[in-house]
Design a protein around this motif. Structure first.
Motif, PDB file in Angstrom:
ATOM      1  N   GLU A 157       0.827  -1.205   0.000  1.00 23.97           N
ATOM      2  CA  GLU A 157       0.000   0.000   0.000  1.00 23.97           C
ATOM      3  C   GLU A 157       0.864   1.257   0.000  1.00 23.97           C
ATOM      4  N   CYS A 158       1.909   1.259   0.792  1.00 28.06           N
ATOM      5  CA  CYS A 158       2.801   2.412   0.843  1.00 28.06           C
ATOM      6  C   CYS A 158       3.446   2.665  -0.510  1.00 28.06           C
ATOM      7  N   ALA A 159       3.914   1.605  -1.167  1.00 28.90           N
ATOM      8  CA  ALA A 159       4.569   1.755  -2.469  1.00 28.90           C
ATOM      9  C   ALA A 159       3.592   2.262  -3.525  1.00 28.90           C
ATOM     10  N   LEU A 160       2.380   1.712  -3.526  1.00 28.65           N
ATOM     11  CA  LEU A 160       1.376   2.155  -4.494  1.00 28.65           C
ATOM     12  C   LEU A 160       1.056   3.633  -4.306  1.00 28.65           C
ATOM     13  N   LYS A 161       0.821   4.020  -3.071  1.00 28.99           N
ATOM     14  CA  LYS A 161       0.424   5.407  -2.804  1.00 28.99           C
ATOM     15  C   LYS A 161       1.563   6.388  -3.036  1.00 28.99           C
ATOM     16  N   LEU A 162       2.803   5.964  -2.721  1.00 30.16           N
ATOM     17  CA  LEU A 162       3.947   6.843  -2.977  1.00 30.16           C
ATOM     18  C   LEU A 162       4.133   7.037  -4.479  1.00 30.16           C
ATOM     19  N   GLY A 163       4.024   5.950  -5.244  1.00 33.74           N
ATOM     20  CA  GLY A 163       4.123   6.073  -6.695  1.00 33.74           C
ATOM     21  C   GLY A 163       3.050   6.985  -7.256  1.00 33.74           C
ATOM     22  N   ARG A 164       1.810   6.837  -6.768  1.00 32.30           N
ATOM     23  CA  ARG A 164       0.721   7.684  -7.241  1.00 32.30           C
ATOM     24  C   ARG A 164       0.964   9.136  -6.856  1.00 32.30           C
ATOM     25  N   ARG A 165       1.391   9.380  -5.611  1.00 30.70           N
ATOM     26  CA  ARG A 165       1.619  10.740  -5.134  1.00 30.70           C
ATOM     27  C   ARG A 165       2.679  11.453  -5.965  1.00 30.70           C
ATOM     28  N   LEU A 166       3.664  10.711  -6.446  1.00 32.47           N
ATOM     29  CA  LEU A 166       4.747  11.301  -7.231  1.00 32.47           C
ATOM     30  C   LEU A 166       4.451  11.322  -8.729  1.00 32.47           C
ATOM     31  N   GLY A 167       3.268  10.866  -9.117  1.00 33.87           N
ATOM     32  CA  GLY A 167       2.872  10.934 -10.521  1.00 33.87           C
ATOM     33  C   GLY A 167       3.504   9.891 -11.414  1.00 33.87           C
ATOM     34  N   LYS A 168       3.913   8.757 -10.855  1.00 39.05           N
ATOM     35  CA  LYS A 168       4.525   7.699 -11.646  1.00 39.05           C
ATOM     36  C   LYS A 168       3.455   6.788 -12.246  1.00 39.05           C
ATOM     37  N   THR A 169       3.827   6.047 -13.263  1.00 37.02           N
ATOM     38  CA  THR A 169       2.953   4.993 -13.778  1.00 37.02           C
ATOM     39  C   THR A 169       3.045   3.818 -12.815  1.00 37.02           C
ATOM     40  N   VAL A 170       1.943   3.482 -12.174  1.00 32.51           N
ATOM     41  CA  VAL A 170       1.922   2.467 -11.128  1.00 32.51           C
ATOM     42  C   VAL A 170       1.248   1.204 -11.644  1.00 32.51           C
ATOM     43  N   ILE A 171       1.955   0.083 -11.530  1.00 32.71           N
ATOM     44  CA  ILE A 171       1.453  -1.221 -11.968  1.00 32.71           C
ATOM     45  C   ILE A 171       1.329  -2.120 -10.750  1.00 32.71           C
TER      46      ILE A 171
END
Length: 317
Positions: A157-171
């Motif tokens: 959950e932390c990795a998903l949300k951090l990726g989203r917060r930074l505007g990355k493409t999250v898979i």
């Protein structure tokens, strides 16, 4: 347990957050039924883990890749890190935990190419949100962040949300799935990639046909995932986004072992997206890579190199 502190995070376009396992692979004429004993000719020890497999796939297919995860301070952990480095994967964010055992997976592969997998998570269970946040710089530098479900839920959950917060493409490859995902997880996903069994668990609906897979993908898209790809093996994929609902057939291949086909697809897709490919082109590249992988034995040994897949599938649709 004391972890050896990882060195400063490296620059990578594809950041894989997830599991590293040593696969103990048994090949048998057929998968045993409950209570049945089946003789096998040999046991192989092969590097694996969904996270590590996807990292190797992304690297072999042209990506600049870093791995974030945990291993034990044992022979398997050393072998896994050494193997990733030989593939060109940056391993400075793989923590080594004294007193912990590296994760293992017991894999049974039948002559039909079907398989069963039992996982002992080991050190993979030691990945924490604090360890994820400590690699903030690596997330900032990455273009694509990839997660699976072989790590603790709070870390995922932390990795998903951090990726989203930074505007990355999250898979997110939701494997192994045990039931529906929290809505905030789905909202953080640019690409959600379950197989048909996982899609059934995520949606609590039967996924027994390509059309049913499309319905499941539509459900998951409605819950927040931007692009949903349900992998269907030899039948291809079901894909849904805001404007598209389609089935894409798989390239023909003579399958002898499907163990890492899904991981190959995810790694290839991540590499293609990091290079700026459109979704259809990235999916086609993933399908082409997976089709090569099923013609070979083993998990990481089956993953092809870019030169074996070609560049045609990378062209824009």
């Amino acid at each position: 347990m004391v972890a050896k502190r990882p060195s400063a995070s490296a620059v990578a376009d594809v950041l894989i957050v997830g599991s590293l396992n040593m696969d103990l692979v048994i090949r048998t004429p057929r998968l045993p039924r409950p209570g049945q004993t089946v003789a096998a000719p040999a046991l192989e020890t092969i590097p694996g883990g969904k996270g590590a497999n996807q990292a190797v796939a992304a690297a072999r297919l042209g990506g600049k890749v870093a791995m974030l995860g945990c291993v034990g301070d044992d022979a398997y952990g050393t072998a896994l890190r050494d193997g990733l480095r030989r593939e060109g994967v940056e391993t400075s964010m793989v923590s080594v935990h004294a007193g912990a055992a590296t994760g293992i997976a017991c894999v049974t592969v039948a002559d039909s190419a079907q398989n069963t997998i039992v996982i002992v998570a080991g050190a993979n269970q030691l990945l924490t949100p604090a360890m994820i946040e400590a690699q903030h710089a690596a997330f900032e530098r990455a273009r694509v962040v990839v997660c699976q479900l072989e790590s603790p839920p709070d870390a995922v959950e932390c990795a998903l949300k951090l990726g989203r917060r930074l505007g990355k493409t999250v898979i997110l490859n939701p494997a192994p799935a045990i039931g529906p995902l929290p809505t905030p997880w789905l909202a953080a996903c640019d690409y959600l990639i379950p197989n048909e069994t996982e899609a059934a668990l995520l949606t609590a609906r039967a996924v027994d046909s390509p059309e049913a897979a499309l319905d499941a993908a539509a459900d998951l898209h409605a819950q927040g995932a931007k692009h949903v790809i349900v992998t269907l093996g030899a039948r291809g994929i079901a894909y849904v986004d805001a404007t598209t609902r389609l089935l894409m057939p798989a390239p023909s291949a003579l399958a002898i072992d499907t163990t890492a086909a899904g991981d190959t697809f995810v790694g290839a897709l991540a590499t293609a997206l990091a290079e700026g490919a459109a979704p259809n082109a990235a999916i086609q590249f993933g399908q082409a890579a997976a089709a090569v992988s099923v013609t070979r034995l083993g998990a990481q040994p089956s993953i092809p190199f870019r030169s074996e897949v070609g560049t045609l599938a990378m062209q824009a649709p």
